[in-house]
Scaffold this motif. Structure first.
Motif, PDB file in Angstrom:
ATOM      1  N   THR A 134       3.854  -4.803   7.066  1.00  0.00           N
ATOM      2  CA  THR A 134       4.254  -4.603   5.679  1.00  0.00           C
ATOM      3  C   THR A 134       3.241  -3.735   4.955  1.00  0.00           C
ATOM      4  OG1 THR A 134       4.585  -5.715   3.542  1.00  0.00           O
ATOM      5  CG2 THR A 134       3.096  -6.780   5.106  1.00  0.00           C
ATOM      6  N   GLN A 135       3.704  -2.942   4.021  1.00  0.00           N
ATOM      7  CA  GLN A 135       2.825  -2.102   3.221  1.00  0.00           C
ATOM      8  C   GLN A 135       2.345  -2.813   1.958  1.00  0.00           C
ATOM      9  OE1 GLN A 135       1.712   1.000   4.245  1.00  0.00           O
ATOM     10  NE2 GLN A 135       2.752   0.314   6.112  1.00  0.00           N
ATOM     11  N   LEU A 136       2.765  -4.049   1.739  1.00  0.00           N
ATOM     12  CA  LEU A 136       2.454  -4.757   0.493  1.00  0.00           C
ATOM     13  C   LEU A 136       1.301  -5.731   0.637  1.00  0.00           C
ATOM     14  CD1 LEU A 136       6.062  -5.385  -0.867  1.00  0.00           C
ATOM     15  CD2 LEU A 136       4.462  -3.559  -1.450  1.00  0.00           C
ATOM     16  N   GLY A 137       0.610  -5.726   1.763  1.00  0.00           N
ATOM     17  CA  GLY A 137      -0.592  -6.533   1.891  1.00  0.00           C
ATOM     18  C   GLY A 137      -0.432  -7.721   2.815  1.00  0.00           C
ATOM     19  N   THR A 138      -1.450  -7.906   3.652  1.00  0.00           N
ATOM     20  CA  THR A 138      -1.518  -9.056   4.541  1.00  0.00           C
ATOM     21  C   THR A 138      -2.833  -9.772   4.280  1.00  0.00           C
ATOM     22  OG1 THR A 138      -0.211  -7.893   6.221  1.00  0.00           O
ATOM     23  CG2 THR A 138      -1.470  -9.811   6.941  1.00  0.00           C
ATOM     24  N   TYR A 139      -2.764 -11.085   4.025  1.00  0.00           N
ATOM     25  CA  TYR A 139      -3.920 -11.857   3.576  1.00  0.00           C
ATOM     26  C   TYR A 139      -4.137 -13.052   4.494  1.00  0.00           C
ATOM     27  CZ  TYR A 139      -2.825  -9.305  -0.719  1.00  0.00           C
ATOM     28  OH  TYR A 139      -2.545  -8.319  -1.630  1.00  0.00           O
ATOM     29  N   GLY A 140      -5.382 -13.279   4.865  1.00  0.00           N
ATOM     30  CA  GLY A 140      -5.703 -14.509   5.571  1.00  0.00           C
ATOM     31  C   GLY A 140      -5.707 -15.682   4.618  1.00  0.00           C
ATOM     32  N   ALA A 147      -5.075  -4.911   4.339  1.00  0.00           N
ATOM     33  CA  ALA A 147      -5.419  -6.173   4.983  1.00  0.00           C
ATOM     34  C   ALA A 147      -6.621  -6.801   4.290  1.00  0.00           C
ATOM     35  CB  ALA A 147      -5.713  -5.948   6.465  1.00  0.00           C
ATOM     36  N   TYR A 148      -6.575  -8.114   4.082  1.00  0.00           N
ATOM     37  CA  TYR A 148      -7.640  -8.858   3.419  1.00  0.00           C
ATOM     38  C   TYR A 148      -7.937 -10.115   4.217  1.00  0.00           C
ATOM     39  CZ  TYR A 148      -6.196  -6.083  -0.673  1.00  0.00           C
ATOM     40  OH  TYR A 148      -5.862  -5.068  -1.529  1.00  0.00           O
ATOM     41  N   GLY A 149      -9.192 -10.338   4.531  1.00  0.00           N
ATOM     42  CA  GLY A 149      -9.561 -11.605   5.131  1.00  0.00           C
ATOM     43  C   GLY A 149      -9.479 -12.721   4.108  1.00  0.00           C
ATOM     44  N   VAL A 150     -10.202 -12.554   2.998  1.00  0.00           N
ATOM     45  CA  VAL A 150     -10.211 -13.519   1.901  1.00  0.00           C
ATOM     46  C   VAL A 150     -10.123 -12.749   0.592  1.00  0.00           C
ATOM     47  CG1 VAL A 150     -11.479 -15.365   0.737  1.00  0.00           C
ATOM     48  CG2 VAL A 150     -11.660 -15.104   3.232  1.00  0.00           C
ATOM     49  N   ARG A 151      -9.212 -13.158  -0.289  1.00  0.00           N
ATOM     50  CA  ARG A 151      -9.134 -12.548  -1.616  1.00  0.00           C
ATOM     51  C   ARG A 151      -9.055 -13.628  -2.678  1.00  0.00           C
ATOM     52  NH1 ARG A 151      -4.402  -8.955  -4.491  1.00  0.00           N
ATOM     53  NH2 ARG A 151      -3.368 -10.994  -4.431  1.00  0.00           N
ATOM     54  N   ALA A 152      -9.842 -13.441  -3.759  1.00  0.00           N
ATOM     55  CA  ALA A 152      -9.753 -14.284  -4.954  1.00  0.00           C
ATOM     56  C   ALA A 152      -9.534 -13.373  -6.144  1.00  0.00           C
ATOM     57  CB  ALA A 152     -11.010 -15.111  -5.135  1.00  0.00           C
ATOM     58  N   LEU A 153      -8.504 -13.649  -6.947  1.00  0.00           N
ATOM     59  CA  LEU A 153      -8.057 -12.737  -7.998  1.00  0.00           C
ATOM     60  C   LEU A 153      -7.720 -13.511  -9.271  1.00  0.00           C
ATOM     61  CD1 LEU A 153      -6.875  -9.875  -8.872  1.00  0.00           C
ATOM     62  CD2 LEU A 153      -4.717 -10.659  -7.881  1.00  0.00           C
ATOM     63  N   LYS A 154      -8.168 -13.027 -10.404  1.00  0.00           N
ATOM     64  CA  LYS A 154      -7.796 -13.556 -11.719  1.00  0.00           C
ATOM     65  C   LYS A 154      -8.172 -15.023 -11.885  1.00  0.00           C
ATOM     66  CE  LYS A 154      -3.982 -10.321 -12.486  1.00  0.00           C
ATOM     67  NZ  LYS A 154      -2.518 -10.166 -12.730  1.00  0.00           N
ATOM     68  N   ASN A 155      -9.476 -15.256 -12.102  1.00  0.00           N
ATOM     69  CA  ASN A 155      -9.984 -16.595 -12.402  1.00  0.00           C
ATOM     70  C   ASN A 155      -9.713 -17.603 -11.287  1.00  0.00           C
ATOM     71  OD1 ASN A 155     -10.772 -15.959 -15.267  1.00  0.00           O
ATOM     72  ND2 ASN A 155      -8.560 -15.609 -15.405  1.00  0.00           N
ATOM     73  N   SER A 156      -9.827 -17.144 -10.056  1.00  0.00           N
ATOM     74  CA  SER A 156      -9.552 -18.015  -8.917  1.00  0.00           C
ATOM     75  C   SER A 156     -10.793 -18.173  -8.048  1.00  0.00           C
ATOM     76  CB  SER A 156      -8.385 -17.457  -8.092  1.00  0.00           C
ATOM     77  OG  SER A 156      -7.200 -17.430  -8.871  1.00  0.00           O
ATOM     78  N   SER A 157     -10.726 -19.098  -7.072  1.00  0.00           N
ATOM     79  CA  SER A 157     -11.882 -19.353  -6.228  1.00  0.00           C
ATOM     80  C   SER A 157     -11.453 -19.652  -4.802  1.00  0.00           C
ATOM     81  CB  SER A 157     -12.718 -20.511  -6.776  1.00  0.00           C
ATOM     82  OG  SER A 157     -12.009 -21.729  -6.690  1.00  0.00           O
TER      83      SER A 157
END
Length: 271
Positions: A50-56, A80-90
């Protein structure tokens, strides 16, 4: 596993495999004021066509993910993202083995924290590879604490590669076994910390940076920057532009190289 305006507790004794295409892929996701806690995951494998992102692991919009796994692998034809935190997240994670993030069609991030978010992680090792931009650790207006006893690497075949990039008032602490940054056909930046970000980065086994121009280590914007490399710092930047720099500290930042320095830089303006 997905939580949306909900909480999920997941207890496993085995592997979690997720694959597919469409509108993005997530191994474990918490969104919109949610919390996910997981234990006992041996392998967390996520593969997305997918072109819309793959997240672990993906936490967004005031959400939280806490968990542990023996390994984490993310493969994608898009970002591709191993770990992502976005908008006041942890995200608070322990991965005892290898974390591997790879894409054949876009950019890749090992760990990314943005928009007032927090990531705390303990990895065995981290490897990021991409056909586009590749970044090991990235923080903007967020905080991050990461340790990896083994090697950390970021490699791009055609674009820009960054080992650690910190900006916009982001306190970051990293304790790494070693850091290797390679850009086959683009600029390479080993460590880039700026805009009043308090960085405490300790690399035990050396730093290697290789690319077509770029920066070995840059720290600017205040004395809060503390970057220490134990072991050889090897910077090789080919075909660099006039602003190419091997080691550059400004406005009170501190860079300590305790294991020697090897520099091969074209058109370097500062070492």
């Amino acid at each position: 596993v997905r939580a949306y305006s909900s909480d999920v507790k997941l207890a496993m004794d085995g592997s979690l495999n997720v694959s597919g295409g469409g509108t993005g892929m997530d191994g474990i996701e918490a969104g919109n004021h949610s919390k996910v806690a997981f234990t006992g995951v041996k392998e967390l494998n996520v593969s997305g066509d997918t072109q819309l992102g793959t997240y672990g692991v993906n936490a967004s919009d005031n959400s939280q993910v806490d968990g542990e796994a023996e390994s984490l692998t993310v493969k994608s034809t898009g970002s591709a993202y191993g770990v992502r935190a976005l908008k006041n997240s942890s995200a608070d994670l322990s991965v005892t083995g290898a974390v591997k993030v790879a894409t054949t069609g876009d950019s890749a991030y090992g760990v990314r924290a943005v928009n007032n978010s927090t990531v705390s992680a303990d990895f065995g090792s981290l490897a990021v590879s991409a056909s586009g931009d590749a970044t090991g650790l990235y923080a903007s207006t967020s905080s991050m604490k990461l340790s990896a006893a083994g090697p950390v690497s970021a490699t791009s075949a055609t674009r820009t590669t960054s080992g650690i990039e910190v900006q916009n008032n982001s306190p970051v602490s990293a304790d790494l076994g070693s850091l290797s940054v390679t850009a086959d056909k683009g600029a390479a930046s080993g460590i880039y910390s700026y805009s009043n970000s308090a960085s405490s980065i300790d690399i035990t086994g050396g730093l290697t940076v290789s690319g077509d121009g770029g920066t070995g280590i840059t720290a600017r914007g205040g004395a809060a920057h503390q970057i220490t490399v134990n072991g050889l710092t090897d910077v090789s930047l080919r075909n660099g532009a006039d602003e190419t720099k091997a080691i550059h500290a400004s406005y009170g930042a501190a860079i300590s190289l305790n294991g020697g320095l090897s520099v091969d830089v074209t058109k370097a303006t500062s070492v």
